[in-house]
Write an enzyme that holds these catalytic residues in place. Structure first.
Site, short mmCIF file in Angstrom:
data_model
loop_
_atom_site.label_atom_id
_atom_site.label_comp_id
_atom_site.label_asym_id
_atom_site.label_seq_id
_atom_site.Cartn_x
_atom_site.Cartn_y
_atom_site.Cartn_z
N CYS A 113 12.06 -6.04 -44.01
CA CYS A 113 12.94 -5.33 -43.06
C CYS A 113 13.03 -6.02 -41.71
O CYS A 113 13.91 -5.72 -40.91
CB CYS A 113 12.47 -3.89 -42.87
N HIS A 256 14.94 -0.75 -36.36
CA HIS A 256 15.08 -0.69 -37.82
C HIS A 256 15.07 0.78 -38.23
O HIS A 256 14.21 1.54 -37.81
CB HIS A 256 13.91 -1.43 -38.48
N ASN A 286 17.55 3.80 -45.48
CA ASN A 286 16.86 2.60 -45.01
C ASN A 286 17.43 1.40 -45.77
O ASN A 286 17.25 1.28 -46.98
CB ASN A 286 15.36 2.78 -45.29
O1 UT7 Z 1 11.42 0.00 -44.07
C1 UT7 Z 1 10.14 -0.41 -44.38
C2 UT7 Z 1 9.14 0.46 -43.85
N1 UT7 Z 1 9.12 1.75 -44.51
C3 UT7 Z 1 8.84 2.81 -43.77
O2 UT7 Z 1 8.72 2.69 -42.59
C4 UT7 Z 1 8.62 4.13 -44.46
C5 UT7 Z 1 7.45 4.84 -43.79
N2 UT7 Z 1 7.03 6.08 -44.44
C6 UT7 Z 1 7.80 7.17 -44.52
O3 UT7 Z 1 8.95 7.16 -44.16
C7 UT7 Z 1 7.16 8.45 -45.03
O4 UT7 Z 1 5.77 8.24 -45.20
C8 UT7 Z 1 7.77 9.01 -46.35
C9 UT7 Z 1 9.18 9.50 -46.11
C10 UT7 Z 1 7.79 7.95 -47.42
C11 UT7 Z 1 6.95 10.18 -46.83
O5 UT7 Z 1 6.91 11.19 -45.83
P1 UT7 Z 1 5.50 11.83 -45.35
O6 UT7 Z 1 5.82 12.83 -44.36
O7 UT7 Z 1 4.62 10.68 -44.95
O8 UT7 Z 1 5.01 12.52 -46.66
P2 UT7 Z 1 3.59 12.40 -47.35
O9 UT7 Z 1 3.46 11.13 -48.10
O10 UT7 Z 1 2.54 12.75 -46.34
O11 UT7 Z 1 3.66 13.58 -48.41
C12 UT7 Z 1 3.64 14.96 -48.00
C13 UT7 Z 1 3.86 15.82 -49.24
C14 UT7 Z 1 3.00 15.43 -50.42
O12 UT7 Z 1 2.67 16.61 -51.12
P3 UT7 Z 1 1.23 17.32 -50.94
O13 UT7 Z 1 0.22 16.29 -51.36
O14 UT7 Z 1 1.14 17.67 -49.50
O15 UT7 Z 1 1.32 18.49 -51.84
C15 UT7 Z 1 3.92 14.60 -51.27
O16 UT7 Z 1 3.56 14.60 -52.63
O17 UT7 Z 1 5.22 15.66 -49.66
C16 UT7 Z 1 5.23 15.30 -51.04
N3 UT7 Z 1 6.40 14.46 -51.26
C17 UT7 Z 1 7.61 14.97 -51.51
N4 UT7 Z 1 8.04 16.23 -51.67
C18 UT7 Z 1 9.35 16.41 -51.94
C19 UT7 Z 1 6.49 13.11 -51.20
N5 UT7 Z 1 7.75 12.73 -51.44
C20 UT7 Z 1 8.47 13.86 -51.65
C21 UT7 Z 1 9.82 14.11 -51.91
N6 UT7 Z 1 10.21 15.39 -52.04
N7 UT7 Z 1 10.73 13.12 -52.02
#
Ligand code: UT7
Length: 329
Positions: A113, A256, A286
């Site tokens: 990225c 980004h 993204n």
């Molecule tokens: O461009 C290159 C660089 N990339 C980035 O910068 C991306 C950086 N990361 C992110 O944008 C975020 O970490 C994500 C969008 C990928 C995930 O968001 P988050 O707020 O960090 O979620 P999390 O991984 O902490 O997950 C929270 C909860 C989990 O459930 P439990 O364990 O709390 O029950 C996940 O299993 O959300 C769940 N979850 C979802 N639920 C519904 C993860 N993905 C999804 C989903 N829909 N798509």
């Protein structure tokens, strides 16, 4: 003195869209979760036969038209992409061929990225040194090919698109110049965000020819998120310190577009006003190396960013890599 100015901008987004509602039918997710956690409502998906070089061509022709520079006046072509048309020839050579020109050095940049900012930084060095007068820098991605649509933690994020800048030499910094730039990489954080195939690492494995290659993006979302906020804050503080500027001397931040929440956290940590940040992830997702030129070109088209304004661009991505550029548009 030679200064490097942006003489033209262009972008391209494929027609087909993938909405949050579409994703609700594919994985266990909801429109509400995606909007709240990422700010994304839809992303564009390239057509079946649409290659990164095809999208790059469309964005480049717009940028060339705006800059009033003919393809044959280009001295160098740089294409940042995560997933090229093919391994060889590179996508920059393919783009050159599609532009109908020949005999121009052409190079792909692989810095995930951050690739476009790496490319812009390289281009500005060649312009400032007087080696070249006009350089085409493009970010182009067909991320849907390497997105696992069974993995809800990644498939909600990524979209396809392309953005292009023509940068040109000027002796008048009022017409545009680069004030500050910094590239960085943290190889020790490589496992946070990776695609292992195609590549020699996978080819060396026994199951390479059994069709079990893993060509998908893998990401430790939470760790990448935290590092991304830190990279943005550090790049911003460094740009201010190295140029002796105050925050009000930056007109726009063009970051980004990884996740809207990353940008909001940055604003909270640094007190940088959200009104001066280009948020452009809602209808694009993204788009990796395409995201900065795409959002900059769209912000100019929408009349937000104007000539003479000072812009800070900050990118971060797999590697992990990062890059920032402070310039006058
Ligand atoms: O461009 C290159 C660089 N990339 C980035 O910068 C991306 C950086 N990361 C992110 O944008 C975020 O970490 C994500 C969008 C990928 C995930 O968001 P988050 O707020 O960090 O979620 P999390 O991984 O902490 O997950 C929270 C909860 C989990 O459930 P439990 O364990 O709390 O029950 C996940 O299993 O959300 C769940 N979850 C979802 N639920 C519904 C993860 N993905 C999804 C989903 N829909 N798509």
């Amino acid at each position: 003195m030679n200064y490097c100015r942006i003489s033209g901008l262009g972008y391209y987004l494929p027609e087909k869209v993938l909405t949050n509602q579409d994703l609700e039918k594919m994985v266990d997710t909801s429109d509400e979760w995606i909007r709240q956690r990422t700010g994304i409502e839809l992303r564009h998906i390239a057509g079946e036969d649409e290659l990164p070089s095809d999208m790059a061509l469309k964005a480049s022709l717009q940028a060339l038209e705006q800059s009033q520079i003919k393809p044959e006046d280009l001295d160098f072509i740089l294409v940042a992409t995560l997933y090229p048309d093919q391994l060889m020839p590179n996508t920059a050579c393919e783009l050159q061929r599609k532009l109908g020109i020949s005999n121009v050095p052409s190079l792909d940049i692989s810095a995930a990225c951050s690739g476009f900012v790496y490319g812009l930084s390289i281009a500005s060095q060649y312009i400032q040194s007087g080696t070249y007068k006009n350089i085409l820098v493009v970010g182009t991605e067909t991320l849907h090919h390497i997105t696992n649509y069974e993995d809800r933690t990644t498939c909600i994020l990524f979209g396809d698109g392309a953005g292009a800048f023509v940068v040109s030499q000027t002796d008048d910094p009022q017409k545009g110049c680069v004030y500050h730039q910094e590239l960085q990489a943290y190889g020790d954080l490589g496992e946070l965000l990776f695609i292992s195939s195609p590549g020699a690492k996978q080819a060396a494995k026994k199951d390479f020819n059994t069709g079990k290659q893993d060509t998908y993006i893998h990401m430790d979302g939470q760790k990448v998120f935290r590092k991304a906020v830190q990279i943005m804050c550090d790049a911003y503080e460094k740009a201010l310190k190295d140029t002796g500027r105050t925050p009000d001397q930056i007109d726009w931040l063009v970051p980004h577009q990884a996740n809207e929440r990353i940008l909001k956290k940055f604003c909270k940590s640094t007190s940088f006003p959200e009104e001066k940040v280009i948020f452009d992830i809602k209808e694009t997702g993204n788009t990796s190396s395409a995201s900065i030129p795409l959002s900059m070109a769209r912000a100019v088209e929408q009349g937000k960013i104007k000539r003479g304004q000072d812009i800070l661009m900050v990118a971060m991505g797999g590697g992990m890599t990062s890059g920032s550029i402070l310039l006058r548009y």
